[in-house]
Design a protein around this motif. Structure first.
Motif, PDB file in Angstrom:
ATOM      1  N   CYS A  36      14.010  -6.165  -1.960  1.00  0.00           N
ATOM      2  CA  CYS A  36      12.618  -6.548  -1.678  1.00  0.00           C
ATOM      3  C   CYS A  36      12.544  -7.173  -0.295  1.00  0.00           C
ATOM      4  N   ARG A  48       7.555   1.899  -9.967  1.00  0.00           N
ATOM      5  CA  ARG A  48       6.715   3.083  -9.794  1.00  0.00           C
ATOM      6  C   ARG A  48       7.211   3.826  -8.566  1.00  0.00           C
ATOM      7  N   ALA A  79       1.164  -4.604 -14.703  1.00  0.00           N
ATOM      8  CA  ALA A  79       0.888  -3.601 -13.660  1.00  0.00           C
ATOM      9  C   ALA A  79       0.481  -4.215 -12.321  1.00  0.00           C
ATOM     10  N   THR A  80       0.562  -5.542 -12.180  1.00  0.00           N
ATOM     11  CA  THR A  80       0.277  -6.175 -10.901  1.00  0.00           C
ATOM     12  C   THR A  80       1.390  -5.858  -9.906  1.00  0.00           C
ATOM     13  N   ASP A  81       1.030  -5.301  -8.754  1.00  0.00           N
ATOM     14  CA  ASP A  81       2.042  -4.951  -7.755  1.00  0.00           C
ATOM     15  C   ASP A  81       2.704  -6.212  -7.197  1.00  0.00           C
ATOM     16  N   ILE A  82       4.021  -6.123  -7.008  1.00  0.00           N
ATOM     17  CA  ILE A  82       4.786  -7.245  -6.451  1.00  0.00           C
ATOM     18  C   ILE A  82       5.237  -6.946  -5.030  1.00  0.00           C
ATOM     19  N   ASP A  83       5.837  -5.759  -4.809  1.00  0.00           N
ATOM     20  CA  ASP A  83       6.352  -5.446  -3.473  1.00  0.00           C
ATOM     21  C   ASP A  83       6.783  -3.992  -3.416  1.00  0.00           C
ATOM     22  N   ASP A  84       6.823  -3.431  -2.221  1.00  0.00           N
ATOM     23  CA  ASP A  84       7.476  -2.141  -1.996  1.00  0.00           C
ATOM     24  C   ASP A  84       8.980  -2.405  -1.940  1.00  0.00           C
ATOM     25  N   THR A 125       7.324   1.116  -5.736  1.00  0.00           N
ATOM     26  CA  THR A 125       6.670  -0.184  -5.888  1.00  0.00           C
ATOM     27  C   THR A 125       7.176  -0.879  -7.142  1.00  0.00           C
ATOM     28  N   LEU A 126       7.516  -2.148  -6.996  1.00  0.00           N
ATOM     29  CA  LEU A 126       7.881  -2.965  -8.152  1.00  0.00           C
ATOM     30  C   LEU A 126       6.631  -3.693  -8.617  1.00  0.00           C
ATOM     31  N   HIS A 127       6.391  -3.673  -9.928  1.00  0.00           N
ATOM     32  CA  HIS A 127       5.210  -4.344 -10.459  1.00  0.00           C
ATOM     33  C   HIS A 127       5.581  -5.147 -11.695  1.00  0.00           C
TER      34      HIS A 127
END
Length: 460
Positions: free
Chosen positions: A91, A38, A64-69, A58-60
C-alpha cells in the motif's frame, strides 16, 4: 508443522514511508484477501492466481469502502517464507491507510501476528532451522559490516552445515558402539578400533572447542568490542570520547571530577563496532558519589578488551601503582594527550607493562585521532572472515557447545578407562542432543522457542 492453522496478519514495514507492506500467512490467506481485493483486470481471479505473481487493484473493507490502490503478491505453500500460503499487500505508506488495511484483514478473519510468529512458522514448517531463525533477528538488528556478515553467514546455513557434519561424525561413533551392544554375547567383538574412535572423538571435540572459543570474538562484535578510556581527572577523556563519536556526548569541563558515571557509545571503525567507555577520573576523593564513579571505572576496566590509558604528563608512582596491576594483562594503548600544548611525549617505560602501542594526540584539536583508530582496530585482532567463516554470537549456542564439550571429555575419559560401549554411547547421545538444541533438530522445549521469538519485531 505449525500447531494451528490461524491466518495471521501484521505490518511488515513501519508506517511513514512511501510504501507499506501488509503480510498475511495461513491456509486462508489467499481466500481472505480475495474478499478484500478488487483486481484492476476484471478477468483476474486471485483465488486461482499462480504462485509468485503480482496483481494490481483496489483494497477495500468488508463494507466495500475503498482503502487504497495496492499490489498483491501471492505465494503458495510450501514455496513461501513461512511454508504456508502467503499474501503481501503493498500500500501507500500512510499510517492511516495501513491501519485501515490491517483492520480490514482482521475483520475478514485474520488474527494479529505475535512478535516473530512468521519466522517461528518458517522454523516449525522446516523452511529454516532454529539457528537460522535467530540469524533473521540478528540481520534485522545489524548496524555495521561485521554484524551483518556474521548474521548473513548464519542465515545461509554455514553454522548449521558445520553442526550437521559434526553430528554425522558423532552418529557414526554412536552407531558403531551401539552395534556392539547387539552382539554382546561376543565379548571380544569390536566393530571399530578403540584408538581410532578415540582419535575421531578428539578431532570432533577440538572443532567444538574452536567454535565455542569463537564466541568471545563473535559476541564482542555483536555487542561492540569494549574499549575503556581511563586516566586521572581532567586529562581529556571526555574530550576524546566526543572526538571519537563526532558529537558532544560527554560534558567537558576544567573542573576535576566532572564525569561521575560511566558513559558508553558505539563507534564503527573499519566495519567493526567498538563500544567506547568514558570513565570517572582516577584520584583520591572524599566525595561519595565520585567514589562510586571511580569504583565503576575500575569495574569497566576489568571488563574491557582494550584499555586506552590517557596521559597529559608523566604519571606519578602512585598513579602507576594503582593501574599497572589492573591492566597488565589487557591490550593497553598508552595515549599521550594535549600534544598541541606539550608536544610529542617521551615513551613511557614501566615494569610489568608491555603496551600494545603508544602514541601522541590532541583530543581537543582532533590531531592523531585517525592513527589512534587504526591502532585500536589492530589491537582488536579480528580474524579475517571469509565467505564460509563460522563465528558463534549467541550465548545459547555457546552454552550448548560447552555442554557438548563436557560430554565429549567424559567419552574420552571413558575410552582411557576402558568403559563399556553402552556407557560411552550414553554420553555421545547427550552430546548429539546438545548440538541438536542449537538448530532445533530434536524436540525443542516451547519455553525455549517462546524466549527466542519474543524478541523479534511484529511482522517478522
Amino acid at each position: 508443522m505449525t500447531s494451528n492453522n490461524d491466518t495471521i496478519v501484521a505490518l511488515a514495514t513501519p508506517a511513514g514511508g512511501a510504501i507499506g507492506v501488509l503480510r498475511l500467512s495461513g491456509s486462508e490467506a489467499i481466500n481472505l484477501i480475495s474478499r478484500l481485493f478488487r483486481p484492476a483486470k476484471a478477468k483476474t481471479d486471485i483465488l486461482n492466481a499462480q504462485p509468485n505473481t503480482l496483481h494490481y487493484g483496489t483494497l477495500h473493507a468488508l463494507d466495500a469502502t475503498d482503502i487504497d490502490d495496492v499490489v498483491v503478491s501471492v505465494y503458495r505453500a510450501p514455496h513461501s517464507y513461512t511454508g504456508e500460503d502467503c499474501v503481501e499487500v503493498s500500500c501507500h505508506g500512510s499510517a492511516y491507510v495501513l491501519q485501515q488495511a490491517l483492520h480490514a484483514c482482521i475483520d475478514a478473519g485474520a488474527r494479529q501476528a505475535r512478535p516473530g510468529e512468521y519466522t517461528q512458522r518458517a522454523y516449525l514448517n522446516g523452511k529454516i532451522d532454529l539457528s537460522q531463525a535467530e540469524a533473521v533477528a540478528d540481520l534485522i538488528a545489524a548496524t555495521n559490516k561485521a554484524t551483518h556478515q556474521m548474521a548473513l553467514r548464519q542465515l545461509k546455513g554455514h553454522f548449521s552445515n558445520e553442526l550437521s557434519l559434526l553430528r554425522e561424525q558423532l552418529l557414526k561413533l554412536t552407531s558403531l558402539l551401539e552395534l556392539e551392544l547387539d552382539f554382546s554375547d561376543h565379548e571380544d567383538l569390536e566393530f571399530a578400533d578403540r584408538k581410532e574412535l578415540n582419535l575421531l572423538t578428539m578431532t570432533i571435540d577440538n572443532r567444538i572447542v574452536e567454535l565455542a572459543h569463537s564466541f568471545e570474538t563473535g559476541n564482542a562484535l555483536k555487542q561492540g568490542i569494549p574499549v575503556a578510556i581511563i586516566g586521572k581527572t581532567n586529562v581529556g577523556k571526555s574530550t576524546l570520547l566526543n572526538q571519537l563519536l563526532h558529537e558532544e556526548k560527554a560534558i567537558v569541563s576544567d573542573i576535576d571530577g566532572t564525569t561521575r558515571d560511566v558513559i558508553e557509545d558505539i563507534v564503527t571503525i573499519q566495519g567493526v563496532p567498538f563500544r567506547f567507555i568514558d570513565t570517572a577520573g582516577l584520584r583520591h576523593t572524599a566525595d561519595k558519589v565520585e567514589q562510586i564513579g571511580i569504583s565503576r571505572a575500575y569495574q569497566k576496566m576489568e571488563e574491557a578488551a582494550i584499555v586506552l590509558w590517557l596521559l597529559d604528563a608523566m604519571p606519578t608512582d602512585e598513579e602507576t601503582s594503582n593501574l599497572v596491576n589492573r591492566i597488565e594483562n589487557k591490550k593497553v594503548i598508552i595515549v599521550h594527550n594535549k600534544a598541541d600544548i606539550n608536544g610529542p611525549a617521551s615513551p613511557l617505560r614501566l615494569a610489568n607493562l608491555n603496551p600494545f602501542a603508544e602514541l601522541s594526540i590532541s583530543a581537543k584539536q582532533g590531531t592523531g585521532i585517525d592513527q589512534l583508530q587504526a591502532v585500536i582496530h589492530a589491537a582488536a585482532a579480528i580474524p579475517e572472515l571469509n565467505e564460509n567463516s563460522v563465528m558463534v554470537t549467541s550465548t545459547r549456542h555457546y552454552e550448548a557447545l560447552t555442554r557438548a564439550h563436557e560430554n565429549l571429555l567424559r567419552v574420552l575419559a571413558g575410552f582411557s578407562a576402558h568403559l563399556s560401549g553402552d556407557l560411552l554411547s550414553e554420553d555421545l547421545r547427550t552430546c548429539l542432543d546438545d548440538l541438536a538444541d542449537i538448530t532445533g533438530g530434536s524436540i525443542t522445549p516451547q519455553e525455549t522457542l517462546n524466549n527466542i521469538f519474543k524478541h523479534f519485531c511484529i511482522g517478522k
